[in-house]
Design a protein around this motif. Sequence first.
Motif, PDB file in Angstrom:
ATOM      1  N   ARG A 151      -3.965   8.086  -0.527  1.00  0.00           N
ATOM      2  CA  ARG A 151      -2.800   7.856  -0.054  1.00  0.00           C
ATOM      3  C   ARG A 151      -2.822   6.163   0.170  1.00  0.00           C
ATOM      4  O   ARG A 151      -3.879   5.754   0.993  1.00  0.00           O
ATOM      5  N   ALA A 152      -1.891   5.622  -0.570  1.00  0.00           N
ATOM      6  CA  ALA A 152      -1.836   4.163  -0.241  1.00  0.00           C
ATOM      7  C   ALA A 152      -0.943   3.592   1.020  1.00  0.00           C
ATOM      8  O   ALA A 152       0.120   4.373   1.119  1.00  0.00           O
ATOM      9  N   GLU A 153      -1.479   2.817   1.702  1.00  0.00           N
ATOM     10  CA  GLU A 153      -0.752   1.952   2.591  1.00  0.00           C
ATOM     11  C   GLU A 153      -0.463   0.369   2.432  1.00  0.00           C
ATOM     12  O   GLU A 153      -1.374   0.012   1.795  1.00  0.00           O
ATOM     13  N   SER A 154       0.558   0.154   3.012  1.00  0.00           N
ATOM     14  CA  SER A 154       0.838  -1.159   2.658  1.00  0.00           C
ATOM     15  C   SER A 154       0.812  -2.027   3.893  1.00  0.00           C
ATOM     16  O   SER A 154       0.751  -1.457   5.002  1.00  0.00           O
ATOM     17  N   ALA A 155       0.468  -3.242   3.815  1.00  0.00           N
ATOM     18  CA  ALA A 155       0.396  -4.229   4.778  1.00  0.00           C
ATOM     19  C   ALA A 155       1.618  -5.063   4.772  1.00  0.00           C
ATOM     20  O   ALA A 155       1.953  -5.494   3.894  1.00  0.00           O
ATOM     21  N   LEU A 156       2.264  -5.007   6.092  1.00  0.00           N
ATOM     22  CA  LEU A 156       3.512  -6.021   6.110  1.00  0.00           C
ATOM     23  C   LEU A 156       3.070  -7.323   6.638  1.00  0.00           C
ATOM     24  O   LEU A 156       2.353  -7.515   7.533  1.00  0.00           O
ATOM     25  N   THR A 157       3.548  -8.278   5.740  1.00  0.00           N
ATOM     26  CA  THR A 157       3.111  -9.712   5.753  1.00  0.00           C
ATOM     27  C   THR A 157       4.436 -10.784   5.324  1.00  0.00           C
ATOM     28  O   THR A 157       5.342 -10.047   5.062  1.00  0.00           O
ATOM     29  N   ARG A 163       9.742 -11.203   4.351  1.00  0.00           N
ATOM     30  CA  ARG A 163       8.872 -10.013   4.605  1.00  0.00           C
ATOM     31  C   ARG A 163       8.417  -9.271   3.431  1.00  0.00           C
ATOM     32  O   ARG A 163       9.577  -8.814   2.804  1.00  0.00           O
ATOM     33  N   TRP A 164       7.282  -8.827   3.256  1.00  0.00           N
ATOM     34  CA  TRP A 164       6.562  -8.253   2.060  1.00  0.00           C
ATOM     35  C   TRP A 164       5.903  -7.071   2.521  1.00  0.00           C
ATOM     36  O   TRP A 164       5.076  -7.308   3.466  1.00  0.00           O
ATOM     37  N   HIS A 165       5.753  -5.942   1.977  1.00  0.00           N
ATOM     38  CA  HIS A 165       4.915  -4.798   1.894  1.00  0.00           C
ATOM     39  C   HIS A 165       3.716  -5.260   0.964  1.00  0.00           C
ATOM     40  O   HIS A 165       4.159  -5.081  -0.205  1.00  0.00           O
ATOM     41  N   VAL A 166       2.595  -5.298   1.271  1.00  0.00           N
ATOM     42  CA  VAL A 166       1.464  -5.564   0.007  1.00  0.00           C
ATOM     43  C   VAL A 166       0.612  -4.535   0.071  1.00  0.00           C
ATOM     44  O   VAL A 166      -0.047  -4.182   0.873  1.00  0.00           O
ATOM     45  N   PHE A 167       0.672  -3.979  -1.250  1.00  0.00           N
ATOM     46  CA  PHE A 167      -0.472  -2.802  -1.537  1.00  0.00           C
ATOM     47  C   PHE A 167      -1.390  -3.424  -2.157  1.00  0.00           C
ATOM     48  O   PHE A 167      -1.244  -4.341  -3.178  1.00  0.00           O
ATOM     49  N   SER A 168      -2.733  -3.127  -1.695  1.00  0.00           N
ATOM     50  CA  SER A 168      -3.927  -3.658  -2.269  1.00  0.00           C
ATOM     51  C   SER A 168      -4.604  -2.454  -2.951  1.00  0.00           C
ATOM     52  O   SER A 168      -4.595  -1.261  -2.235  1.00  0.00           O
ATOM     53  N   LEU A 169      -5.184  -2.827  -4.146  1.00  0.00           N
ATOM     54  CA  LEU A 169      -6.008  -1.736  -4.811  1.00  0.00           C
ATOM     55  C   LEU A 169      -7.206  -2.299  -5.742  1.00  0.00           C
ATOM     56  O   LEU A 169      -7.256  -3.526  -5.857  1.00  0.00           O
TER      57      LEU A 169
END
Length: 192
Positions: A151-157, A163-169
């Motif tokens: 399950r992917a979680e984003s980091a708000l930055t 303001r962006w939600h950043v998904f890292s993989l």
Amino acid sequence: MREPETSLMQIEVLPATTEQQPVLATLLELYAHDFTEFSDLKIGVDGRFGYEPLPLYWKESNRFPFLVRANGDLAGFVLVQQGSQVSGAGEIWDVAEFFVLRGYRRHRVGLRAAHYVWRRFTGPWEVRVTDKNPVARAFWQRAVSEFTGVRAESALTEVAGQRWHVFSLFSNAPPNNSLDASGISSSLIRKT
């Protein structure tokens, strides 16, 4: 204009040639139009939004333009670049821009195109989604989750006041060859 056939849709993600730059520019106009719902993009006096960095995708070695086709018809595009737009880290792959025409949405065209580029360029990836677009955020969460199996979680930055939600993989999948398990045909040769 005909309706897209969605059963067993054949998806192609192909490098865009310099001759296809006007096609990509037109698709970027549709993308920008959709994006005005979430941003203050302004149309120019010529009736176009424009996308200033587009020519760089055929000039700089860290940028890669792709056209997406579904059952042979143009369905969208993906612009990939190497270099984080959040941290500036040079080794991170970035989904700079991503667009699927409305008629092809909800038919896994976008998911399959995203998975293709993640397999095409192995290593660390980031996907940025504006905080104002919850539908896109849900799409990217699903795309990343299906790709990684977690399950992917984003980091708000915040970057440049936005303001962006950043998904890292991380992609360590083998690159695509001619036809992958999800039915995506592709070419690994960059055509310029």
